[in-house]
Design an enzyme around this catalytic site. Sequence first.
Site, PDB file in Angstrom:
ATOM      1  N   LYS A 172       1.032  -1.185   0.277  1.00 36.70           N
ATOM      2  CA  LYS A 172      -0.194   0.251  -0.084  1.00 36.70           C
ATOM      3  C   LYS A 172       1.093   1.645   0.164  1.00 36.70           C
ATOM      4  CE  LYS A 172      -3.712   2.370  -0.091  1.00 36.70           C
ATOM      5  NZ  LYS A 172      -5.186   2.407   1.314  1.00 36.70           N
ATOM      6  N   LYS A 186      -0.843  11.495   5.770  1.00 38.62           N
ATOM      7  CA  LYS A 186      -0.778  10.285   6.855  1.00 38.62           C
ATOM      8  C   LYS A 186      -0.014   9.280   5.831  1.00 38.62           C
ATOM      9  CE  LYS A 186      -3.131   6.982   7.237  1.00 38.62           C
ATOM     10  NZ  LYS A 186      -3.547   6.111   7.231  1.00 38.62           N
TER      11      LYS A 186
END
Length: 312
Positions: A172, A240
């Site tokens: 990811k 983030k």
Amino acid sequence: MALRIGCIGLGIMGRPMASRWLAAGHEVTVWARNPEAVAPLITQGAQSVASAADLARQVDVIFTNVSDTPDVEQVLLGSGGVVVGARPGLIVVDHSTISPTATRRLAAVLAGQGVHLLDAPVSGGEQGAIDGTLSIMVGGEAAVLEQVRPLLEVVGQTITHLGGHGAGQFTKACNQLLVAQTIMAVSEAIVLAEAANVDPAAMREALLGGLAGSRILEVHGERMIRREYLPGFKTRLHHKDMSIVLQAAAELGLPLPGAALSAQWINAAVGLGHGEADSAVVAEVLRRLAPSGPIHDEEQSPFAAVEPRAGK
């Protein structure tokens, strides 16, 4: 025997995923830190419980969709968390995007209680969750993945086992750095076209038919041209995720200059108050630095100061 499903985190991604499991006829129990998030799923037939620990006592598999590493740690290991009510054999599938290092630590702690963890972050955004077309990147035990694969197939179109714990999160991270840098490239192309008085929509259509065509150019390019930034994927969450990318790179002693640069553009967008907008809003940061109008002639050219002209 059908697995009883529990869901934690009912936001942009978690809610439509839970809704799809309900629509497919599965027994679904939900818990969220924000009680208001539960109500729409109750009307679809979901049951609710008072805590993550209560959820763990009642279900066979828990899917988590929360924002960041500390959130996952809290709902799994905190007071009233999953580990408090878990019994051996429980499966936790974490769809959150968090630190790969933390994922491995969480997997080890849960394994000590007989609980299996799969890190299974997703790509495809809210629409992918609604349509059941997500790409799901899975780390953990292959045999455990096969137990929950039929459930993942309800929400995902591509389900890939990458390896042991943390492999899904590292994959990811690769996805997020590619998306961030491609968003920046699309932003620059659109701003260049605007400055040169070329129709950016026509430019986009032309490029979609060639080697530069991409899903980012298609979806985010349209957002940038229309200047409409409903998420999608919120800029603060992409911020983030890029922090996770750079942290992982630092832990591995790996330079990622492109990722670092795109992370700064996303950071600037958050700093300008666009944290809740789709991360395609970085185009607005670039527009703030662009000339106030299109470049029409040599006098306005940004190269005029360094390129001598005949007769001058």
